[in-house]
Design a protein around this motif. Structure first.
Motif, PDB file in Angstrom:
ATOM      1  N   GLU A 286       0.827  -1.203   0.000  1.00 11.85           N
ATOM      2  CA  GLU A 286       0.000   0.000   0.000  1.00 11.85           C
ATOM      3  C   GLU A 286       0.864   1.256   0.000  1.00 11.85           C
ATOM      4  OE1 GLU A 286      -3.685   1.937   2.586  1.00 11.85           O
ATOM      5  OE2 GLU A 286      -2.789   0.012   3.167  1.00 11.85           O
ATOM      6  N   GLY A 287       0.518   2.196  -0.842  1.00 13.07           N
ATOM      7  CA  GLY A 287       1.275   3.440  -0.914  1.00 13.07           C
ATOM      8  C   GLY A 287       2.400   3.415  -1.920  1.00 13.07           C
ATOM      9  N   VAL A 288       2.719   2.228  -2.443  1.00 13.24           N
ATOM     10  CA  VAL A 288       3.768   2.105  -3.454  1.00 13.24           C
ATOM     11  C   VAL A 288       3.146   2.283  -4.838  1.00 13.24           C
ATOM     12  CG1 VAL A 288       5.367   0.505  -4.559  1.00 13.24           C
ATOM     13  CG2 VAL A 288       5.266   0.634  -2.066  1.00 13.24           C
ATOM     14  N   GLU A 289       3.793   3.096  -5.670  1.00 12.61           N
ATOM     15  CA  GLU A 289       3.250   3.369  -6.995  1.00 12.61           C
ATOM     16  C   GLU A 289       4.142   2.895  -8.127  1.00 12.61           C
ATOM     17  OE1 GLU A 289       0.937   7.519  -6.441  1.00 12.61           O
ATOM     18  OE2 GLU A 289       3.082   7.578  -5.926  1.00 12.61           O
ATOM     19  N   THR A 290       5.434   2.785  -7.862  1.00 21.61           N
ATOM     20  CA  THR A 290       6.365   2.457  -8.940  1.00 21.61           C
ATOM     21  C   THR A 290       7.692   1.987  -8.358  1.00 21.61           C
ATOM     22  OG1 THR A 290       7.369   3.343 -10.963  1.00 21.61           O
ATOM     23  CG2 THR A 290       7.335   4.789  -9.045  1.00 21.61           C
ATOM     24  N   PHE A 291       8.563   1.460  -9.230  1.00 23.63           N
ATOM     25  CA  PHE A 291       9.952   1.200  -8.855  1.00 23.63           C
ATOM     26  C   PHE A 291      10.761   2.439  -9.224  1.00 23.63           C
ATOM     27  CE2 PHE A 291       8.478  -3.221  -9.435  1.00 23.63           C
ATOM     28  CZ  PHE A 291       8.968  -3.800  -8.273  1.00 23.63           C
ATOM     29  N   ILE A 292      11.590   2.896  -8.305  1.00 21.82           N
ATOM     30  CA  ILE A 292      12.392   4.083  -8.579  1.00 21.82           C
ATOM     31  C   ILE A 292      13.868   3.714  -8.667  1.00 21.82           C
ATOM     32  CG2 ILE A 292      10.723   5.634  -7.517  1.00 21.82           C
ATOM     33  CD1 ILE A 292      12.438   5.712  -5.046  1.00 21.82           C
ATOM     34  N   PRO A 293      14.623   4.387  -9.534  1.00 19.88           N
ATOM     35  CA  PRO A 293      16.054   4.086  -9.696  1.00 19.88           C
ATOM     36  C   PRO A 293      16.852   4.475  -8.449  1.00 19.88           C
ATOM     37  CG  PRO A 293      15.188   5.330 -11.576  1.00 19.88           C
ATOM     38  CD  PRO A 293      14.159   5.405 -10.493  1.00 19.88           C
ATOM     39  N   ILE A 294      17.786   3.631  -8.072  1.00 18.92           N
ATOM     40  CA  ILE A 294      18.684   3.929  -6.946  1.00 18.92           C
ATOM     41  C   ILE A 294      20.074   3.420  -7.293  1.00 18.92           C
ATOM     42  CG2 ILE A 294      16.908   3.920  -5.172  1.00 18.92           C
ATOM     43  CD1 ILE A 294      19.130   0.924  -5.281  1.00 18.92           C
ATOM     44  N   ASN A 295      21.052   3.807  -6.497  1.00 18.26           N
ATOM     45  CA  ASN A 295      22.372   3.196  -6.618  1.00 18.26           C
ATOM     46  C   ASN A 295      22.871   2.844  -5.226  1.00 18.26           C
ATOM     47  OD1 ASN A 295      24.643   5.162  -5.635  1.00 18.26           O
ATOM     48  ND2 ASN A 295      23.213   6.453  -6.793  1.00 18.26           N
ATOM     49  N   TYR A 296      23.594   1.750  -5.164  1.00 19.79           N
ATOM     50  CA  TYR A 296      24.027   1.194  -3.884  1.00 19.79           C
ATOM     51  C   TYR A 296      24.956   2.126  -3.126  1.00 19.79           C
ATOM     52  CZ  TYR A 296      26.596  -1.922  -0.718  1.00 19.79           C
ATOM     53  OH  TYR A 296      27.191  -2.493   0.387  1.00 19.79           O
ATOM     54  N   GLN A 297      25.881   2.746  -3.797  1.00 26.44           N
ATOM     55  CA  GLN A 297      26.873   3.580  -3.127  1.00 26.44           C
ATOM     56  C   GLN A 297      26.212   4.698  -2.322  1.00 26.44           C
ATOM     57  OE1 GLN A 297      29.745   5.470  -5.758  1.00 26.44           O
ATOM     58  NE2 GLN A 297      31.326   5.313  -4.195  1.00 26.44           N
ATOM     59  N   GLN A 298      25.212   5.312  -2.883  1.00 31.16           N
ATOM     60  CA  GLN A 298      24.538   6.422  -2.211  1.00 31.16           C
ATOM     61  C   GLN A 298      23.469   5.949  -1.233  1.00 31.16           C
ATOM     62  OE1 GLN A 298      22.554   9.123  -4.890  1.00 31.16           O
ATOM     63  NE2 GLN A 298      21.317  10.023  -3.277  1.00 31.16           N
ATOM     64  N   HIS A 299      22.544   5.127  -1.695  1.00 32.56           N
ATOM     65  CA  HIS A 299      21.355   4.833  -0.907  1.00 32.56           C
ATOM     66  C   HIS A 299      21.592   3.835   0.222  1.00 32.56           C
ATOM     67  CE1 HIS A 299      19.593   6.593  -4.609  1.00 32.56           C
ATOM     68  NE2 HIS A 299      18.732   7.105  -3.751  1.00 32.56           N
ATOM     69  N   TRP A 300      22.680   3.099   0.162  1.00 31.84           N
ATOM     70  CA  TRP A 300      22.974   2.146   1.248  1.00 31.84           C
ATOM     71  C   TRP A 300      24.075   2.649   2.187  1.00 31.84           C
ATOM     72  CZ3 TRP A 300      19.099   0.216  -1.139  1.00 31.84           C
ATOM     73  CH2 TRP A 300      18.383  -0.808  -0.528  1.00 31.84           C
TER      74      TRP A 300
END
Length: 320
Positions: A286-300
């Motif tokens: 619920e509340g999810v609308e799409t897959f968004i692009p991410i990169n491991y170095q930044q987001h993790w």
């Protein structure tokens, strides 16, 4: 293509050994992989003969909850992935984080959603390349670490956890173990010293254990317990929220580093073009609308910081 029993058997095997690659820059990556561009994930093979282009793609979702319930829920996306890539796609229900990482390392798993905490293990041990997260059209994503107790307990603040029996999920889980070990001491509570840790195996088991009073409290992922409540697996009125963290990245979606570049582009296209609205997957998340692009170095980065503070090393022995 291996049958389901053959795949299941393979997941019980240890990590497949292989000779180290020629000397290259790799950072924390296993010796099977190189990271010449410094983005902290495995580079694709430079030799096209090493690119993998299977007739059937194997997809697995994190075993954070009972994986069997997700086969039907993921079917709309699997159909979409198949249409975009032109490949057959099979959902495979894995039973543990270790089995999932080992399956990708061995080449038997091509696309996977890895839980937050195990994602760095998948990146460093299995050549997983995180590229997407579930989120909103505006780019919002993530979940919080929540600490719950039973409504009838005498736990009202974090200090009240002292002397209690507290359910953590598994050693590699971010919200279920790593984040509590890193964050709770700042609030005067040291897991394993001030309270007894009991590993439940999963977030849903931790929450159900609190409801049944098997555990005095439990740190869990907000997105998991919200879905449990939506399915009627527990009554929110039976528990009390004690504390909640800032937001963390949620499950990462990854492809194996050695997939053919053309196939990788199709996989990315399939994820980014999928619309959750009106599907069972959209109803579940619920509340999810799409897959968004991410990169491991930044987001993790925050997750790696938490794990570093706990002395975590990305080795097979530490993968549970």
């Amino acid at each position: 293509m291996p049958t389901a029993p053959m795949l299941a058997a393979s997941l019980m095997m240890g990590l497949i050994s292989a000779p180290a690659l020629a000397d290259c820059e790799r950072g924390a990556l296993d010796t099977l992989y190189c990271d010449e561009n410094g983005d902290m994930v495995a580079d694709a093979p430079t030799d096209p003969s090493q690119w993998v282009d299977p007739d059937t793609l194997i997809f697995a979702y994190t075993p954070v909850e009972d994986p069997a319930i997700y086969s039907d829920i993921w079917q709309p996306f699997i159909d979409h992935l198949s249409n975009v890539t032109g490949k057959k796609v099979r959902f495979f229900a894995v039973q543990s984080n270790a089995a999932q990482v080992e399956a990708m390392r061995s080449g038997r798993l091509h696309i996977a959603g890895f839980s937050t905490g195990p994602t760095p293990f998948a990146v460093n041990l299995a050549g997983a390349v995180p590229f997407a997260l579930m989120g909103s059209e505006s780019g919002q994503f993530g979940y919080t670490l929540q600490v719950y107790t039973h409504k009838d307990s005498d736990i009202y603040e974090m200090a009240d956890l002292k002397g209690k029996r507290v359910a953590h999920t598994s050693p590699t889980s971010n919200s279920g173990n790593q984040a509590p070990r890193a964050l709770f001491p700042e609030m005067g509570v040291v897991p394993g010293e001030d309270y007894e840790i009991l590993f439940s195996g999963s977030h849903d088991q931790s929450m159900l254990g609190v409801v049944a009073k098997d555990y005095d409290a439990a740190p869990v992922a907000s997105e998991v317990v919200e879905r449990m409540a939506a399915r009627g697996l527990y009554d929110p009125a039976d528990v009390r929220l004690v504390w909640e963290s800032d937001r963390f990245p949620t499950t990462s979606y990854n492809y194996a580093y050695n997939l053919h570049p053309d196939l990788v582009e199709k996989i990315r296209e399939a994820f980014y073009s999928f619309q959750f609205a009106g599907t069972e997957l959209g109803d579940e998340f619920e509340g999810v609308e799409t897959f968004i692009p991410i990169n491991y170095q930044q987001h993790w980065r925050v997750i790696r910081t938490i794990q570093a503070s706990n002395g975590v090393q990305y080795t097979r022995d530490n993968l549970q």
